[in-house]
Enzyme design. Structure first.
Site, PDB file in Angstrom:
ATOM      1  N   PRO A 213       0.612  -1.145  -0.137  1.00 46.41           N
ATOM      2  CA  PRO A 213       0.163  -0.149   0.045  1.00 46.41           C
ATOM      3  C   PRO A 213       0.766   1.144   0.180  1.00 46.41           C
ATOM      4  O   PRO A 213       1.435   1.724   0.915  1.00 46.41           O
ATOM      5  CB  PRO A 213      -0.869  -0.275   1.504  1.00 46.41           C
ATOM      6  CG  PRO A 213       0.119  -0.900   2.042  1.00 46.41           C
ATOM      7  CD  PRO A 213       0.763  -1.810   1.201  1.00 46.41           C
ATOM      8  N   ASP A 398       5.407   2.653   2.162  1.00 45.39           N
ATOM      9  CA  ASP A 398       4.902   1.552   2.661  1.00 45.39           C
ATOM     10  C   ASP A 398       3.983   1.730   3.872  1.00 45.39           C
ATOM     11  O   ASP A 398       4.474   1.745   4.810  1.00 45.39           O
ATOM     12  CB  ASP A 398       5.938   0.226   2.506  1.00 45.39           C
ATOM     13  CG  ASP A 398       5.003  -1.085   3.025  1.00 45.39           C
ATOM     14  OD1 ASP A 398       3.887  -0.982   3.182  1.00 45.39           O
ATOM     15  OD2 ASP A 398       5.742  -2.147   2.830  1.00 45.39           O
ATOM     16  N   HIS A 399       2.715   1.818   3.600  1.00 45.95           N
ATOM     17  CA  HIS A 399       2.045   2.189   4.917  1.00 45.95           C
ATOM     18  C   HIS A 399       1.587   1.164   5.783  1.00 45.95           C
ATOM     19  O   HIS A 399       1.268   1.270   7.063  1.00 45.95           O
ATOM     20  CB  HIS A 399       0.278   2.731   4.416  1.00 45.95           C
ATOM     21  CG  HIS A 399      -0.132   3.625   5.127  1.00 45.95           C
ATOM     22  ND1 HIS A 399      -0.086   3.585   6.632  1.00 45.95           N
ATOM     23  CD2 HIS A 399      -1.041   4.824   4.981  1.00 45.95           C
ATOM     24  CE1 HIS A 399      -0.686   4.907   7.021  1.00 45.95           C
ATOM     25  NE2 HIS A 399      -1.272   5.427   6.063  1.00 45.95           N
ATOM     26  N   ARG A 400       2.264  -0.125   5.628  1.00 46.82           N
ATOM     27  CA  ARG A 400       2.089  -1.060   6.501  1.00 46.82           C
ATOM     28  C   ARG A 400       3.185  -0.926   7.504  1.00 46.82           C
ATOM     29  O   ARG A 400       3.007  -1.230   8.650  1.00 46.82           O
ATOM     30  CB  ARG A 400       2.548  -2.622   5.889  1.00 46.82           C
ATOM     31  CG  ARG A 400       1.549  -2.926   4.856  1.00 46.82           C
ATOM     32  CD  ARG A 400       1.828  -4.147   4.025  1.00 46.82           C
ATOM     33  NE  ARG A 400       3.202  -4.071   3.433  1.00 46.82           N
ATOM     34  CZ  ARG A 400       3.874  -4.973   2.653  1.00 46.82           C
ATOM     35  NH1 ARG A 400       3.307  -6.149   2.548  1.00 46.82           N
ATOM     36  NH2 ARG A 400       5.108  -4.572   2.199  1.00 46.82           N
ATOM     37  N   VAL A 401       4.180  -0.290   7.159  1.00 50.80           N
ATOM     38  CA  VAL A 401       5.242   0.108   8.340  1.00 50.80           C
ATOM     39  C   VAL A 401       5.465   1.433   8.383  1.00 50.80           C
ATOM     40  O   VAL A 401       6.091   1.958   9.532  1.00 50.80           O
ATOM     41  CB  VAL A 401       6.678  -0.652   8.028  1.00 50.80           C
ATOM     42  CG1 VAL A 401       6.657  -1.886   8.507  1.00 50.80           C
ATOM     43  CG2 VAL A 401       6.934  -0.498   6.598  1.00 50.80           C
TER      44      VAL A 401
END
Lengths: 429, 340
Positions: A213, A398-401
């Protein structure tokens, strides 16, 4: 027992390797550790050392062959070992598997268990009935993409047939279908196979853009100080031929060198952003390992890595980037130099672009897209107008992190280092 | 040789049992050819342990329907010698289990004589073996040893499953110049079916598709053909279309019929009454795996044979030790449902 020569795994996501050439002819004698053959990955060509001393026999692969990882491609017979032995042993599972040493692969198979693991990821170990295998092959459906409904996931005919239906629905315009479509409507074109690098780029970036994402933050950096700083550095270097060695005194620091240095400094002051998402876990990197997108004269691009850039002075970063760029173009980069990045920089400034959004280079969590420097009327802090040099950068996260605030914090740091370039000379690590 | 046209078979057919069909064949052979003689223990006045020869002794006399002493080796030796010297003997074992006593004559003499004498002598002996379990006759009278004989080059081994085939195969065996072993099933002796009058033969090397199907091939022989057909009926109710092949001959095996069927159905179960290990099913599995049909297999090949134990005396255990309709049905269903 003769020693098996296997196709080693030298890259994380490699399932096959291309045998470039043998250094030793069949029937010739080779010493343990001597160059045996070259393998070509989509990144580099690597030399593989002989796992044993003896005579090379039963060569089962030739230059240009694409071979599954872990597959036996030849045998080495010691003096007291008989020629007849391996014929039966070729398919035997009791054969002693000896690790083939690769330079410089960090993750080549080290023991039998590891080799088994590699093998288990091969399509050869997918459970599939003979009929299903044949139908899948006829229809060009990769077995890895089919979910088996039999015991232990065995793929049967119905699975292949339903996979085909799904595939047809999902991919109405696969490449080949596009070609036949264009032919039908009378569009003139040339249909050529893509090289390995292009296929790898296509695969990796499709994976990245469809599974990571992305979000983007844009900032504009005032470049007046940095341009002055760079000009001071370069004239100081040029004026010091008496005290500095020739390499250093002839070095020209580029804007890009300083941008890379600024990224390294920002990753040091915002270490929370120096991370990767690892399937439910977070990797926190100890160093700022900066991947530089280098486009190749022959087309395509590679991303060699400057490891530990936070503790490398500007001139070291500059010389390293020069060396990586030269070697990227002549194909002599080592595999280790192409792996382990924690952050990427992609600079299209020389093409006079204002700004662009880059796709994250997995498993990294951020990439900075650097635009060109241009003159612009700016409003100063005391509300005056002034003509300044500015540069637009876009950070992909990277919106996950990486959350928005963290990305913004990192970008603010970056802007500070660019606008107060004296800080680039400091070691903050 | 002569073979009755199939179309005329029906109007000239009569219903008779498997044992009666065999007797009919023996009667025709004795009547047609004076070289034909029957030999065996108690086949004369007593009519045979399973009443197969019946009253043939009254019709043809004791010179042609001969009771032999209680020595299988001796009796078989006489039959083999008589065949080698011009007669057409048909030798009956009381129980196929007793044939083990005569292995030397069958496997070492009858099977090899033509080969070892450069083709100058042939041994046209026919031997009949009442075989199989289901009679409560315990471990020494209930075996299915056909695969033993199937392992011997020089022999032909057939297993008729119907009265029609029992008669036709015996007459075909008599026409054959080499030793033919006929394994008859004791339970089938009373089974009735339409049998054409007069002479006809059934080929010794040809399997027959008893029921056509699309989803799974069941290869069976002898009584297992009937159990497989019953299982196929149950499978049909579950939407599975099973093809049942009656092997008829286990040496030679009609490879082509089996392979063509597997190419069509993609699945194979071999059902046989002999012990599972090293049995007929192993041979069929392997020949399919080695053939072009391999690439058409969509499931593992299954074997359903007898348990690796002597046939139990206890009727329930006896039944449990050999494949039954339910076993065939369950296994075929599991295979078609991709559970195996």
């Amino acid at each position: 027992m003769p020693t098996e020569v296997i196709m080693p795994k030298v890259d994380m996501d490699m399932s096959t390797g291309t045998l470039a050439q043998w250094h030793v002819k069949e029937g010739a004698i080779v010493g343990k550790g001597e160059p045996l053959f070259d393998i070509e990955t989509d990144k580099a060509t690597m030399e593989v050392e002989s796992p044993a001393s003896g005579t090379l026999q039963f060569v089962m692969a030739q230059g240009g062959d694409e071979i599954e990882i872990g597959k036996c491609i030849a045998w080495i017979f010691g003096e007291d070992e008989h020629l007849k032995e391996p014929e039966g042993a070729l398919s035997s599972t009791t054969t002693e598997v000896v690790h083939t040493t690769v330079i410089p692969a960090a993750d080549a198979p080290k023991d039998e268990a590891q080799i088994k693991e590699y093998r288990s990821t091969n399509t050869g170990d997918i459970r599939v009935t003979p009929l299903a295998r044949r139908i899948a092959k006829d229809r060009g459906i990769p077995l890895e993409t089919i979910k088996g409904s039999g015991p232990s996931g065995r793929i049967t005919r119905v699975d292949v047939e339903s996979a085909r239906v799904e595939r047809n629905e999902a991919q109405t315009t696969s490449n080949f279908e596009l070609a036949s479509h264009l032919e039908r409507i009378g569009v003139d074109f040339v249909h050529e196979p893509a090289d390995r690098m292009r296929q790898r780029i296509a695969k990796r970036l499709t994976e990245s853009k469809s599974t990571v994402p992305h979000f983007y933050i844009e900032a504009e950096c005032n470049m007046d100080n940095l341009l002055q700083f760079r000009s001071d550095l370069n004239s100081a270097l040029a004026n010091s031929t008496d005290s500095l060695n020739k390499d250093l005194s002839t070095l020209k620091i580029s804007i890009n060198d300083l941008v890379v240095r600024a990224c390294a400094q920002s990753l040091t002051t915002v270490p929370e952003a120096n991370v990767s998402w690892d399937n439910g876990n977070i990797i926190r990197y100890a160093d700022a390992n900066i991947s530089i997108a280098v486009s190749l004269d022959s087309g395509g691009l590679v991303t060699p890595v400057i490891r530990g850039a936070q503790s490398k002075a500007i001139n070291r970063i500059a010389t390293e980037i020069r060396s990586l760029a030269v070697r990227a173009n002549n194909g002599s980069l080592k595999n280790t130099e192409l792996q382990g990045g924690s952050f990427s920089v992609s600079n299209l400034g020389m093409y006079d672009v204002k700004a662009f959004n880059a796709i994250i280079n997995p498993p990294e969590a951020m990439i900075l897209a650097v635009g060109g420097i241009r003159k612009q009327v700016v409003v100063t802090t005391d509300n005056q107008t002034k003509i300044s040099s500015v540069m637009t950068v876009v950070l992909s996260c990277d919106h996950r992190v990486i959350d928005g605030v963290l990305g913004a914090q990192w970008l603010r740091e970056f802007k500070r280092f660019i606008e107060q370039p004296a800080l680039l000379a400091m070691d903050l690590s | 040789m002569s073979s009755a046209p199939v179309q005329s078979a029906e109007q000239d057919s009569v219903e008779m049992s498997y044992a009666e069909a065999i007797r009919d064949a023996l009667d025709i052979a004795l009547g047609e050819d004076e070289r034909v003689v029957l030999m065996g223990e108690d086949i004369g006045v007593y009519g045979g342990a399973f009443q197969v020869t019946g009253d043939l002794v009254n019709k043809y006399g004791e010179d042609r329907v001969m009771d032999t002493p209680i020595s299988e080796l001796g009796g078989a030796g006489v039959a083999v010698g008589a065949a080698a010297t011009g007669l057409r003997p048909i030798f009956e074992f009381q129980f196929s289990d007793f044939a083990m006593l005569a292995m030397e004559q069958i496997c070492n003499q009858a099977a090899k004589m033509r080969y070892m004498l450069g083709g100058e002598v042939s041994v046209p002996v026919v031997m009949r073996f009442p075989a199989g379990s289901g009679t409560g006759a315990a471990a020494q009278h209930s075996q299915s040893l056909e695969a033993w004989f199937g392992h011997v080059p020089g022999l032909k081994v057939v297993q008729p499953a119907t009265p029609y085939d029992a008669k036709g195969l015996i007459l075909a065996a008599l026409d054959d110049p080499d030793p033919v072993m006929i394994f008859e099933h004791k339970i089938l002796y009373k089974q009735k079916g339409l049998v054409p009058k007069g002479r006809y033969t059934v080929p010794l090397h040809k399997a027959e598709i008893r029921r056509a199907g699309a989803d799974i091939t069941i290869v069976a022989s002898s009584i297992m053909v009937h159990r497989s057909l019953e299982a196929a009926e149950l499978l049909f109710d579950k939407g599975v279309s099973a093809e049942v092949i009656d092997l008829k001959s286990i040496r030679p095996i009609d490879k082509q019929t089996i392979i063509e069927s597997v190419v069509k159905t993609n699945k194979l179960i071999c059902v046989y009454e002999g012990v599972k290990t090293l049995g007929i099913g192993a041979e069929i599995s392997a020949l399919v795996a080695e053939s072009a049909a391999f690439d058409y297999l969509d499931a593992p090949i299954l074997r359903l044979g007898a348990a690796d134990c002597p046939v139990p005396y206890n009727p329930e255990l006896e039944k449990a030790s050999v494949p039954q309709v339910e076993n065939i049905y369950q296994q075929a269903l599991a295979l078609c449902r991709r559970e195996l």
